[in-house]
Design a protein around this motif. Structure first.
Motif, PDB file in Angstrom:
ATOM      1  N   UNK A  47      10.423  -2.981  -8.813  1.00 19.07           N
ATOM      2  CA  UNK A  47      10.323  -1.978  -7.637  1.00 19.07           C
ATOM      3  C   UNK A  47      11.129  -1.069  -6.355  1.00 19.07           C
ATOM      4  N   UNK A  48      11.135  -2.495  -5.941  1.00 17.29           N
ATOM      5  CA  UNK A  48      12.489  -3.160  -5.526  1.00 17.29           C
ATOM      6  C   UNK A  48      14.318  -2.015  -5.703  1.00 17.29           C
ATOM      7  N   UNK A  49      13.424  -3.114  -7.095  1.00 16.02           N
ATOM      8  CA  UNK A  49      15.537  -3.150  -7.315  1.00 16.02           C
ATOM      9  C   UNK A  49      15.651  -1.154  -8.129  1.00 16.02           C
ATOM     10  N   UNK A  50      14.061  -0.622  -8.151  1.00 15.32           N
ATOM     11  CA  UNK A  50      14.913   0.656  -8.705  1.00 15.32           C
ATOM     12  C   UNK A  50      15.225   1.634  -7.559  1.00 15.32           C
ATOM     13  N   UNK A  51      14.592   0.946  -6.352  1.00 13.65           N
ATOM     14  CA  UNK A  51      15.340   1.583  -5.195  1.00 13.65           C
ATOM     15  C   UNK A  51      17.085   1.541  -4.453  1.00 13.65           C
ATOM     16  N   UNK A  52      17.504   0.404  -6.212  1.00 20.29           N
ATOM     17  CA  UNK A  52      18.965   0.268  -5.420  1.00 20.29           C
ATOM     18  C   UNK A  52      18.934  -0.349  -4.588  1.00 20.29           C
ATOM     19  N   UNK A  53      18.135  -1.495  -4.565  1.00 21.63           N
ATOM     20  CA  UNK A  53      18.273  -2.699  -3.686  1.00 21.63           C
ATOM     21  C   UNK A  53      18.639  -3.791  -4.938  1.00 21.63           C
ATOM     22  N   UNK A  54      19.692  -4.626  -4.671  1.00 23.18           N
ATOM     23  CA  UNK A  54      19.840  -5.801  -5.277  1.00 23.18           C
ATOM     24  C   UNK A  54      18.860  -6.761  -4.517  1.00 23.18           C
ATOM     25  N   UNK A  55      17.806  -7.415  -5.598  1.00 16.42           N
ATOM     26  CA  UNK A  55      17.193  -8.560  -6.040  1.00 16.42           C
ATOM     27  C   UNK A  55      16.976 -10.027  -5.765  1.00 16.42           C
ATOM     28  N   UNK A  56      16.662 -10.792  -4.773  1.00 15.96           N
ATOM     29  CA  UNK A  56      17.246 -11.997  -4.939  1.00 15.96           C
ATOM     30  C   UNK A  56      15.386 -12.310  -5.552  1.00 15.96           C
ATOM     31  N   UNK A  57      15.133 -12.754  -6.660  1.00 13.54           N
ATOM     32  CA  UNK A  57      14.244 -13.640  -7.526  1.00 13.54           C
ATOM     33  C   UNK A  57      13.491 -15.293  -7.192  1.00 13.54           C
ATOM     34  N   UNK A  58      12.857 -14.857  -5.957  1.00 12.51           N
ATOM     35  CA  UNK A  58      12.761 -16.639  -5.750  1.00 12.51           C
ATOM     36  C   UNK A  58      11.534 -17.071  -5.962  1.00 12.51           C
TER      37      UNK A  58
END
Length: 282
Positions: free
Chosen positions: A49-60
């Motif tokens: 969902x955050x990626x859809x808002x154009x954030x780059x996401x660190x998936x840990x």
């Protein structure tokens, strides 16, 4: 019983898997989020969902393959993401994570403390080691990650922390001594951090989900607790959950978006129950 974690020293930073590369324009202008426990369930849904808002996401995640899958899902949709393996109960591993994330995606603006474990056991048979294991991950792990990324968040123009608690953080449940205590502590951690970090412009909030259809809801025989007669009788037929169903992880993610966004400029220190109305009943 709580899931056992690998021994200390499990994380090798020279072997951390990374995928995705931010463009130079995104590195300069984009926002970065770190989501712990991003490999499945609520964490995966929030990351996407955050990626859809154009954030780059660190998936840990402790499960590297699961974190990779979430990152690949984001990348396949045109987003920016990277996967990182980390045991949040390993202080040394957590301390090294900010530099690795910054080197791959940039400094973190949004931190979502989602990683956690369950641990149902009657009080008469629970051991102190069981309790410590749950607190070590659900509470201390979240504190460790928060402290590790504080310098990033303080430098951000829109620093946000979102803790994933539970309605068990303010309501009791049978056979849930350790889990309930850990989530209750996370609720008040949220309030304390909100007070302490306000001068730094960091807003701190929490979500308290109720029943959510995630892998953690699986029973030993592989069925979900929602399929049991007791759940159907109490929570559906008798409307203990007014909406008469568990939440989908994506519904929790939608609630997370506002708290993590720059549009939230004045809400801090709050805990939002996302529970289908469960805590509205008696």
């Amino acid at each position: 019983m709580p899931r056992r974690l690998p021994s200390k020293g499990f994380i090798k930073y020279d072997k951390i898997f990374r995928i995705g590369q931010r463009s130079s324009s995104m590195q300069k202008h984009g926002r970065v989020a770190l989501v712990t426990g991003a490999g499945s369930g609520i964490g995966a849904s929030i990351a996407i969902a955050l990626a859809r808002e154009e954030l780059a996401v660190a998936c840990a995640d402790l499960d590297l393959e699961a974190a990779e899958q979430t990152a690949k899902t984001i990348l396949s949709a045109g987003g920016a993401a990277a996967a990182f393996q980390v045991d949040i109960s390993d202080d040394q591993a957590v301390a090294g994570l900010p530099a690795v994330v910054a080197g791959t995606l940039g400094a973190v603006d949004v931190l979502v403390n989602n990683a956690g474990i369950g641990g149902e056991s009657p009080t008469s048979s629970v051991s102190i080691d069981d309790v410590r294991s749950v607190l070590r991950i659900n509470l201390e792990g979240s504190v460790a990650v928060t402290l590790a990324f504080l310098s990033h968040l303080k430098e951000s123009a829109s620093g946000r922390i979102l803790n994933i608690a539970s309605i068990q953080g303010f309501r009791g449940a049978r056979d849930s001594l350790a889990y309930g205590a850990s989530k209750g502590a996370l609720v008040n951690l949220t309030r304390g951090l909100a007070c302490d970090l306000a001068d730094d412009g960091i807003l701190v909030n929490a979500l308290a989900p109720g029943f959510v259809d995630t892998p953690m809801a699986r029973l030993p025989d592989g069925a979900t607790e929602y399929e049991t007669d007791w759940f159907q009788s109490i929570y559906v037929e008798n409307a203990r959950i007014p909406l008469r169903r568990p939440a989908d992880p994506d519904e929790i993610a939608q609630a997370a978006l506002f708290f993590c966004s720059p549009q939230n400029t004045y809400v801090t220190g709050q805990v939002l129950a996302v529970d289908g109305g469960m805590t509205a009943t008696f």
